[in-house]
Design a protein around this motif. Structure first.
Motif, PDB file in Angstrom:
ATOM      1  N   GLY A  19      73.692  73.591  58.224  1.00 33.47           N
ATOM      2  CA  GLY A  19      73.762  74.832  57.472  1.00 33.47           C
ATOM      3  C   GLY A  19      74.426  74.898  55.814  1.00 33.47           C
ATOM      4  N   LYS A  20      73.380  75.314  54.984  1.00 34.77           N
ATOM      5  CA  LYS A  20      73.665  75.387  53.708  1.00 34.77           C
ATOM      6  C   LYS A  20      74.853  75.823  53.276  1.00 34.77           C
ATOM      7  N   GLU A  21      75.168  76.937  54.021  1.00 37.74           N
ATOM      8  CA  GLU A  21      76.442  77.750  53.729  1.00 37.74           C
ATOM      9  C   GLU A  21      77.586  77.438  54.509  1.00 37.74           C
ATOM     10  N   ASN A  22      77.609  76.212  54.942  1.00 41.36           N
ATOM     11  CA  ASN A  22      78.704  75.697  56.004  1.00 41.36           C
ATOM     12  C   ASN A  22      80.047  75.586  54.753  1.00 41.36           C
ATOM     13  N   ALA A  23      81.036  76.293  55.470  1.00 45.66           N
ATOM     14  CA  ALA A  23      82.199  76.526  54.598  1.00 45.66           C
ATOM     15  C   ALA A  23      83.244  75.351  55.134  1.00 45.66           C
ATOM     16  N   ILE A  24      83.193  75.143  56.423  1.00 43.69           N
ATOM     17  CA  ILE A  24      84.015  74.015  56.972  1.00 43.69           C
ATOM     18  C   ILE A  24      83.610  72.473  56.554  1.00 43.69           C
ATOM     19  N   LEU A  25      82.280  72.309  56.835  1.00 49.23           N
ATOM     20  CA  LEU A  25      81.716  70.963  56.275  1.00 49.23           C
ATOM     21  C   LEU A  25      80.601  71.267  55.188  1.00 49.23           C
ATOM     22  N   PRO A  26      80.832  71.360  54.015  1.00 51.56           N
ATOM     23  CA  PRO A  26      79.395  71.894  52.862  1.00 51.56           C
ATOM     24  C   PRO A  26      78.547  70.751  53.125  1.00 51.56           C
ATOM     25  N   ALA A  27      77.488  71.293  52.558  1.00 53.45           N
ATOM     26  CA  ALA A  27      76.156  70.331  52.584  1.00 53.45           C
ATOM     27  C   ALA A  27      76.409  69.288  51.912  1.00 53.45           C
ATOM     28  N   SER A  28      77.676  69.031  51.095  1.00 53.44           N
ATOM     29  CA  SER A  28      77.444  67.598  50.510  1.00 53.44           C
ATOM     30  C   SER A  28      78.243  66.758  51.446  1.00 53.44           C
ATOM     31  N   ALA A  29      79.091  67.274  52.355  1.00 50.70           N
ATOM     32  CA  ALA A  29      79.295  66.133  53.314  1.00 50.70           C
ATOM     33  C   ALA A  29      78.449  65.856  54.398  1.00 50.70           C
ATOM     34  N   GLY A  30      77.560  66.917  54.617  1.00 53.65           N
ATOM     35  CA  GLY A  30      76.277  66.447  55.387  1.00 53.65           C
ATOM     36  C   GLY A  30      75.563  65.437  54.676  1.00 53.65           C
ATOM     37  N   GLU A  31      75.310  65.509  53.541  1.00 54.20           N
ATOM     38  CA  GLU A  31      74.465  64.601  52.780  1.00 54.20           C
ATOM     39  C   GLU A  31      75.258  63.139  52.679  1.00 54.20           C
ATOM     40  N   LYS A  32      76.375  63.140  52.705  1.00 53.78           N
ATOM     41  CA  LYS A  32      77.096  61.724  52.664  1.00 53.78           C
ATOM     42  C   LYS A  32      77.251  61.171  54.057  1.00 53.78           C
ATOM     43  N   LEU A  42      66.291  65.236  58.441  1.00 53.16           N
ATOM     44  CA  LEU A  42      67.609  65.925  58.054  1.00 53.16           C
ATOM     45  C   LEU A  42      66.895  67.067  57.384  1.00 53.16           C
ATOM     46  N   GLU A  43      67.541  68.222  57.925  1.00 51.32           N
ATOM     47  CA  GLU A  43      67.050  69.605  57.198  1.00 51.32           C
ATOM     48  C   GLU A  43      68.267  70.409  56.848  1.00 51.32           C
ATOM     49  N   PHE A  44      68.357  71.051  55.890  1.00 46.64           N
ATOM     50  CA  PHE A  44      69.425  71.950  55.537  1.00 46.64           C
ATOM     51  C   PHE A  44      68.884  73.294  55.710  1.00 46.64           C
ATOM     52  N   LEU A  45      69.513  74.122  56.390  1.00 48.23           N
ATOM     53  CA  LEU A  45      69.168  75.443  56.919  1.00 48.23           C
ATOM     54  C   LEU A  45      69.713  76.449  56.021  1.00 48.23           C
ATOM     55  N   ASP A  46      68.653  77.414  55.151  1.00 52.34           N
ATOM     56  CA  ASP A  46      69.337  78.525  54.619  1.00 52.34           C
ATOM     57  C   ASP A  46      69.859  79.590  55.384  1.00 52.34           C
ATOM     58  N   GLY A  47      70.800  80.194  54.959  1.00 52.58           N
ATOM     59  CA  GLY A  47      71.469  81.371  55.648  1.00 52.58           C
ATOM     60  C   GLY A  47      72.246  80.750  56.733  1.00 52.58           C
ATOM     61  N   CYS A  48      72.782  79.687  56.897  1.00 49.57           N
ATOM     62  CA  CYS A  48      73.472  79.169  58.048  1.00 49.57           C
ATOM     63  C   CYS A  48      74.856  78.636  57.540  1.00 49.57           C
TER      64      CYS A  48
END
Length: 73
Positions: A19-32, A42-48
């Motif tokens: 989820g792009k709006e993941n406040a617990i583990l932000p998208a940057s953590a997912g990329e890493k 790998l897909e970052f989802l809008d509105g999640c």
């Protein structure tokens, strides 16, 4: 720790939806994380946020089904 999270040879293909709006583990953590895991998809989802599968279950399920149907020979 790198060896711990890298899938071994023969491990099933990985697909990551984040989820792009993941406040617990932000998208940057997912990329890493995905730099180490190197998932097939790998897909970052809008509105999640953190629970994309609960926030947009139809979308996530549809995308997972499409991945499972892919021919990996």
């Amino acid at each position: 720790i790198d060896e711990f999270i890298r899938p071994e040879k023969g491990f099933p293909p990985l697909g990551v939806f984040w989820g792009k709006e993941n406040a617990i583990l932000p998208a940057s953590a997912g990329e890493k994380l995905c730099q180490k895991l190197q998932p097939e998809h790998l897909e970052f989802l809008d509105g999640c946020g953190h629970l994309a599968m609960r926030e947009k279950p139809e979308e996530v399920n549809r995308k997972m089904e499409a991945l499972l149907k892919q021919d990996r020979r």
